[in-house]
Motif scaffolding. Structure first.
Motif, mmCIF file in Angstrom:
data_model
loop_
_atom_site.group_PDB
_atom_site.id
_atom_site.type_symbol
_atom_site.label_atom_id
_atom_site.label_comp_id
_atom_site.label_asym_id
_atom_site.label_seq_id
_atom_site.Cartn_x
_atom_site.Cartn_y
_atom_site.Cartn_z
ATOM 1 N N LEU A 1 -0.782 -1.730 0.084
ATOM 2 C CA LEU A 1 0.081 -1.928 -1.076
ATOM 3 C C LEU A 1 -0.183 -3.270 -1.749
ATOM 4 O O LEU A 1 -0.242 -3.362 -2.981
ATOM 5 N N TYR A 2 -0.346 -4.312 -0.941
ATOM 6 C CA TYR A 2 -0.469 -5.656 -1.508
ATOM 7 C C TYR A 2 -1.881 -5.965 -1.994
ATOM 8 O O TYR A 2 -2.069 -6.545 -3.072
ATOM 9 N N PHE B 1 5.809 -2.018 -7.727
ATOM 10 C CA PHE B 1 6.470 -2.249 -6.444
ATOM 11 C C PHE B 1 5.879 -1.296 -5.411
ATOM 12 O O PHE B 1 5.314 -0.249 -5.749
ATOM 13 N N GLY B 2 6.026 -1.670 -4.136
ATOM 14 C CA GLY B 2 5.504 -0.850 -3.063
ATOM 15 C C GLY B 2 6.560 -0.519 -2.029
ATOM 16 O O GLY B 2 7.488 -1.292 -1.803
ATOM 17 N N ILE B 3 6.405 0.640 -1.400
ATOM 18 C CA ILE B 3 7.279 1.043 -0.290
ATOM 19 C C ILE B 3 6.397 1.529 0.855
ATOM 20 O O ILE B 3 5.561 2.420 0.681
ATOM 21 N N ALA B 4 6.573 0.928 2.029
ATOM 22 C CA ALA B 4 5.917 1.382 3.258
ATOM 23 C C ALA B 4 6.971 2.125 4.070
ATOM 24 O O ALA B 4 8.005 1.548 4.432
ATOM 25 N N ALA B 5 6.722 3.396 4.338
ATOM 26 C CA ALA B 5 7.751 4.240 4.953
ATOM 27 C C ALA B 5 7.087 5.436 5.620
ATOM 28 O O ALA B 5 5.904 5.702 5.400
ATOM 29 N N GLY C 1 6.102 -6.691 -5.475
ATOM 30 C CA GLY C 1 7.027 -6.866 -4.362
ATOM 31 C C GLY C 1 7.241 -5.556 -3.648
ATOM 32 O O GLY C 1 6.693 -4.514 -4.033
ATOM 33 N N PHE C 2 8.060 -5.593 -2.601
ATOM 34 C CA PHE C 2 8.310 -4.413 -1.773
ATOM 35 C C PHE C 2 9.784 -4.014 -1.892
ATOM 36 O O PHE C 2 10.664 -4.870 -1.913
ATOM 37 N N ILE C 3 10.025 -2.705 -1.934
ATOM 38 C CA ILE C 3 11.391 -2.204 -2.040
ATOM 39 C C ILE C 3 11.540 -0.957 -1.172
ATOM 40 O O ILE C 3 10.675 -0.080 -1.172
ATOM 41 N N GLY C 4 12.631 -0.914 -0.398
ATOM 42 C CA GLY C 4 13.000 0.306 0.313
ATOM 43 C C GLY C 4 12.205 0.632 1.558
ATOM 44 O O GLY C 4 12.233 1.785 2.010
ATOM 45 N N GLN D 1 4.985 -14.408 4.485
ATOM 46 C CA GLN D 1 3.778 -15.251 4.476
ATOM 47 C C GLN D 1 3.159 -15.333 3.084
ATOM 48 O O GLN D 1 2.516 -16.327 2.740
ATOM 49 N N ARG D 2 3.390 -14.306 2.287
ATOM 50 C CA ARG D 2 2.833 -14.278 0.938
ATOM 51 C C ARG D 2 3.873 -14.623 -0.124
ATOM 52 O O ARG D 2 3.607 -14.524 -1.312
ATOM 53 N N ARG D 3 5.061 -15.015 0.339
ATOM 54 C CA ARG D 3 6.158 -15.372 -0.563
ATOM 55 C C ARG D 3 6.389 -14.287 -1.611
ATOM 56 O O ARG D 3 6.475 -14.537 -2.811
ATOM 57 N N THR D 4 6.506 -13.086 -1.086
ATOM 58 C CA THR D 4 6.660 -11.893 -1.915
ATOM 59 C C THR D 4 8.021 -11.263 -1.637
ATOM 60 O O THR D 4 8.479 -11.237 -0.494
ATOM 61 N N LEU D 5 8.647 -10.737 -2.658
ATOM 62 C CA LEU D 5 9.968 -10.131 -2.532
ATOM 63 C C LEU D 5 9.957 -8.957 -1.557
ATOM 64 O O LEU D 5 9.130 -8.053 -1.675
ATOM 65 N N PHE D 6 10.879 -8.982 -0.591
ATOM 66 C CA PHE D 6 11.067 -7.889 0.369
ATOM 67 C C PHE D 6 12.513 -7.443 0.203
ATOM 68 O O PHE D 6 13.435 -8.051 0.737
ATOM 69 N N TYR D 7 12.714 -6.360 -0.531
ATOM 70 C CA TYR D 7 14.040 -6.030 -1.053
ATOM 71 C C TYR D 7 14.496 -4.635 -0.607
ATOM 72 O O TYR D 7 13.712 -3.681 -0.600
ATOM 73 N N GLY D 8 15.789 -4.548 -0.270
ATOM 74 C CA GLY D 8 16.438 -3.254 -0.079
ATOM 75 C C GLY D 8 15.861 -2.392 1.018
ATOM 76 O O GLY D 8 15.824 -1.165 0.890
#
Length: 523
Positions: free
Chosen positions: A222-223, A162-166, A230-233, A249-256
């Protein structure tokens, strides 16, 4: 029908022609009501080898596929089974079942399944659902073989990425650091419990400095480079306005994501976007009602201090909406602004000083340093001013900033929260603190890391329910069927096809002269 005879009946029915599939589905529902609570309770217990649990879950899904006439049948049976599994987990969380009992029930289930179905039937339930005789004989220490290599991005034989951009640099870097720590604490705890079907959870991070202009590069890193599932946080509203479309656009989970903005809360919800936290509209609605109904302020007594971007706009819109819901005019609400990633609040302070009739309360939609600077420059001018903040401010960091100035700056400052007070003794808080002490010794509890921890734990539950065949659509289908999740917060969490926000609960806290948050009633 007793448990063992129902197992035998399913084994027989699975060997019958497809015309009997309706009967098969009925019996599978019956068996789900017996198997689901047992594996659910066992999955909530760290001391129980999760490989044993996952073996039964995976094989039961094979039974569901064989008993289904099509996708709708399979989805319905899966929802039924997942519901019973959730019931079992909740019973452990509510202390209605202890882990010793869960372990005994799991062992009995393994023995029963291994002995019930006729050995001469190649398609019997024993061949489909039961662990092998060797595994059953060594149940306390049995482990699954490594999962097969997946062709899904971010899912390998050994890990799920999973990835986080912050922001990990700049004025808001503590928000990113704390969110990352909370997620990693939950991931590490899950990994110590066997991971997800033998796969470890791994978090990759990219620094966008809380600047939307840098977010796209962070998401691409990240991707495309780290190959995350997917992406979290992700942290921030203006940055999420860039990151969310990239994921969609990439139908990827964008969560939390760490934001309560409505851009992540469309109606109906975007399929790939899930939120843990209550919205800014809900936070500001709660605090406006508190100021009007409990503190007896007039509408003209309430103003807004907000970041001059999508985050500030979201909070200001929430205040205006709250005014309208109370039958009050929203056209005269005064807004003071400051620029993102700065503590330049002088213009806002000057505007406040120029007012002939200054407000008695400021609803702040800011980050911790700017909020602290604004309070520092106005506290002596308006000693009785009420300051309230939404949860994104970074509660722990705000307290630290204000206490450096002195107790009088901190005392009475209100922050609405989307998690319970970290100074409490609920089971959720104690579990979180234990995880932080184990994986990040020396780090103080924080509202931001606690939010990351809770959000990640809900995702972990979903991943465990999916099983070994992890893909984005399966995770989303599972999330949409998670109801009444009890993590010990004092409020149940859950999603649905039309509900992609797990929690709507707001907790009230206020700083005392020691810089500690105390619970307050907001209604």
């Amino acid at each position: 029908m007793n448990f063992r005879s129902s197992v035998f009946l399913v084994a027989a029915l699975l060997a019958t022609p497809a015309s009997a599939a309706g009967t098969n589905a009925d019996v599978v529902r019956n068996l789900a009501s017996r198997v689901g609570p047992i594996v659910g309770a066992a999955s909530a217990c760290q001391a129980i080898d999760q490989g044993r649990v996952q073996a039964i879950v995976d094989k039961f899904r094979e039974v569901i596929r064989e008993a289904s006439t099509g996708g709708s049948d399979r989805d319905e049976l899966t929802r039924v089974f997942n519901g019973y599994v959730a019931d079992g987990r909740n019973r452990v969380g509510a202390a209605q079942t202890d882990c010793n009992a869960a372990g005994r029930q799991l062992a009995e289930l393994e023995r029963s399944l291994g002995q019930s179905a006729p050995s001469q039937t190649a398609t019997s339930l024993a061949g489909v659902i039961a662990p092998s005789a060797a595994v059953a004989a060594t149940a306390p220490t049995a482990t699954l073989p490594p999962p097969a290599t997946s062709n899904v991005q971010g899912v390998t034989a050994n890990e799920i990425r999973f990835g986080i951009a912050a922001p990990f640099s700049g004025a808001s870097k503590e928000l990113g650091r704390q969110m990352k720590m909370g997620i990693e604490a939950a991931f590490n705890r899950a990994n110590d419990g066997g991971g997800i079907g033998g796969r470890s959870l791994r978090l990759f991070s990219a620094d966008d400095g809380y600047e939307p202009a840098r977010t796209l590069d962070a998401m691409k890193q990240l991707y495309e480079k780290d190959k995350v599932f997917g992406f979290i946080g992700n942290v921030g509203t203006p940055t999420s306005a860039v990151a969310m479309p990239f994921a969609l656009q990439r139908r990827t989970l964008f969560y939390g994501a760490f934001t309560g903005a409505n851009i992540l809360r469309n109606d109906p919800p975007d399929r790939y976007v899930f939120n843990y936290r209550a919205s800014y509209a809900e936070e500001t609605d709660t605090v406006v009602r508190y100021l009007v109904k409990l503190r007896r302020l007039q509408p003209r007594d309430i103003a807004v201090f907000a970041q001059q971007d999508a985050y500030g706009d979201a909070g200001f819109s929430g205040v205006a909406k709250a005014f309208r819901s109370l039958g009050l005019a929203d056209t005269s609400i005064v807004r003071f602004n400051y620029k993102r990633n700065t503590v330049d609040v002088d213009e806002a302070v000057n505007q406040l000083r120029a007012m002939k009739n200054p407000p008695k309360a400021i609803v702040m939609v800011a980050t911790y340093r700017a909020a602290a600077k604004f309070i520092e420059k106005t506290r002596d001018l308006y000693p009785s001013m009420l300051y309230t903040n939404v949860s994104f401010v970074g509660s722990t960091e705000l307290s630290d900033e204000l206490m450096l100035l002195g107790p009088r700056y901190a005392s009475g400052v209100i922050v609405t929260q989307v998690v319970p007070a970290v100074g409490g003794y609920s089971s959720a808080v104690l579990e979180y603190k234990g995880a932080m002490e184990k994986y990040f010794p020396g780090e103080a509890p924080s509202y931001v890391s606690f939010e990351g921890y809770i959000a990640a734990n809900v995702l972990v539950q979903a991943l465990r329910r999916v099983g070994n065949q992890v893909d984005t659509e399966a995770v989303i289908d599972t999330l949409e069927n998670m109801r009444d999740i009890d993590l010990g917060l004092g409020a149940k969490l859950g999603f649905g096809r039309a509900e992609h926000q797990a929690s709507h609960k707001i907790w009230g806290t206020a700083l005392d002269e020691r810089g500690k948050y105390q619970a307050i009633e907001l209604e």
